[in-house]
Design a protein around this motif. Sequence first.
Motif, PDB file in Angstrom:
ATOM      1  N   ILE A  14       0.834  -1.204   0.000  1.00 42.46           N
ATOM      2  CA  ILE A  14       0.000   0.000   0.000  1.00 42.46           C
ATOM      3  C   ILE A  14       0.867   1.252   0.000  1.00 42.46           C
ATOM      4  N   LEU A  15       1.919   1.243   0.813  1.00 43.22           N
ATOM      5  CA  LEU A  15       2.799   2.406   0.914  1.00 43.22           C
ATOM      6  C   LEU A  15       3.731   2.546  -0.289  1.00 43.22           C
ATOM      7  N   GLY A  16       4.098   1.428  -0.892  1.00 41.65           N
ATOM      8  CA  GLY A  16       5.103   1.455  -1.952  1.00 41.65           C
ATOM      9  C   GLY A  16       6.505   1.623  -1.383  1.00 41.65           C
ATOM     10  N   SER A  17       6.657   1.333  -0.098  1.00 41.63           N
ATOM     11  CA  SER A  17       7.954   1.424   0.575  1.00 41.63           C
ATOM     12  C   SER A  17       7.944   0.474   1.767  1.00 41.63           C
ATOM     13  N   GLU A  18       9.047   0.428   2.489  1.00 44.02           N
ATOM     14  CA  GLU A  18       9.150  -0.441   3.664  1.00 44.02           C
ATOM     15  C   GLU A  18       8.878   0.318   4.961  1.00 44.02           C
ATOM     16  N   ASN A  19       8.103   1.375   4.902  1.00 46.91           N
ATOM     17  CA  ASN A  19       7.839   2.209   6.068  1.00 46.91           C
ATOM     18  C   ASN A  19       6.648   1.725   6.892  1.00 46.91           C
ATOM     19  N   ALA A  20       6.519   0.409   7.040  1.00 50.82           N
ATOM     20  CA  ALA A  20       5.498  -0.177   7.909  1.00 50.82           C
ATOM     21  C   ALA A  20       6.231  -0.745   9.119  1.00 50.82           C
ATOM     22  N   PHE A  22       6.044  -2.594  12.981  1.00 51.89           N
ATOM     23  CA  PHE A  22       5.282  -3.369  13.954  1.00 51.89           C
ATOM     24  C   PHE A  22       5.819  -3.071  15.347  1.00 51.89           C
ATOM     25  N   GLN A  23       4.990  -2.464  16.180  1.00 54.54           N
ATOM     26  CA  GLN A  23       5.322  -2.131  17.555  1.00 54.54           C
ATOM     27  C   GLN A  23       6.748  -1.584  17.687  1.00 54.54           C
ATOM     28  N   PRO A  24       7.053  -0.491  17.000  1.00 50.62           N
ATOM     29  CA  PRO A  24       8.426   0.023  17.027  1.00 50.62           C
ATOM     30  C   PRO A  24       8.782   0.624  18.390  1.00 50.62           C
ATOM     31  N   PRO A  25      10.003   0.379  18.869  1.00 55.12           N
ATOM     32  CA  PRO A  25      10.430   1.048  20.097  1.00 55.12           C
ATOM     33  C   PRO A  25      10.664   2.536  19.827  1.00 55.12           C
ATOM     34  N   ALA A  26      10.716   3.321  20.865  1.00 52.81           N
ATOM     35  CA  ALA A  26      10.884   4.772  20.725  1.00 52.81           C
ATOM     36  C   ALA A  26      12.198   5.138  20.044  1.00 52.81           C
ATOM     37  N   SER A  27      13.166   4.251  20.078  1.00 48.95           N
ATOM     38  CA  SER A  27      14.480   4.550  19.504  1.00 48.95           C
ATOM     39  C   SER A  27      14.526   4.403  17.981  1.00 48.95           C
ATOM     40  N   VAL A  28      13.478   3.862  17.359  1.00 44.65           N
ATOM     41  CA  VAL A  28      13.469   3.661  15.911  1.00 44.65           C
ATOM     42  C   VAL A  28      13.191   4.983  15.210  1.00 44.65           C
ATOM     43  N   LYS A  29      14.043   5.319  14.248  1.00 46.28           N
ATOM     44  CA  LYS A  29      13.834   6.525  13.444  1.00 46.28           C
ATOM     45  C   LYS A  29      12.985   6.135  12.239  1.00 46.28           C
ATOM     46  N   MET A  30      11.774   6.684  12.170  1.00 41.50           N
ATOM     47  CA  MET A  30      10.842   6.323  11.105  1.00 41.50           C
ATOM     48  C   MET A  30      10.943   7.290   9.945  1.00 41.50           C
ATOM     49  N   SER A  31      10.623   6.766   8.761  1.00 42.45           N
ATOM     50  CA  SER A  31      10.489   7.580   7.552  1.00 42.45           C
ATOM     51  C   SER A  31       9.008   7.684   7.232  1.00 42.45           C
ATOM     52  N   TYR A  32       8.589   8.813   6.665  1.00 48.21           N
ATOM     53  CA  TYR A  32       7.168   9.046   6.421  1.00 48.21           C
ATOM     54  C   TYR A  32       6.879   9.199   4.941  1.00 48.21           C
ATOM     55  N   PRO A  33       5.683   8.901   4.470  1.00 47.73           N
ATOM     56  CA  PRO A  33       4.537   8.407   5.211  1.00 47.73           C
ATOM     57  C   PRO A  33       4.816   7.004   5.747  1.00 47.73           C
ATOM     58  N   ALA A  34       4.123   6.670   6.840  1.00 51.52           N
ATOM     59  CA  ALA A  34       4.375   5.397   7.502  1.00 51.52           C
ATOM     60  C   ALA A  34       3.086   4.800   8.042  1.00 51.52           C
TER      61      ALA A  34
END
Length: 83
Positions: A14-20, A22-34
């Motif tokens: 759906i996203l067209g990327s790997e920005n999904a 699962f229960q990420p810890p606070a230390s994970v740097k996310m890329s958006y949209p996610a």
Amino acid sequence: MPSRLELQAVFEGILGSENAYFQPPASVKMSYPAIVYGLEDIENTFANDGVYSSKRKYSVTVIDKDPDSEIVGKIAALPTCRY
């Protein structure tokens, strides 16, 4: 019911990327949209003194700069999804 890894693949499609995530810890740097999702509940049905079937329920959050993101509609259109 698909496995969590199959659900991960659906979200990544759906996203067209790997920005999904699962229960990420606070230390994970996310890329958006996610899409951030986590296990919310397991609904068991019992028969003959045991678990007959087990259904996992997930909480899904879409994070996007666009408040009218089309990602929300794609998630809502998935089978058994409730908003």
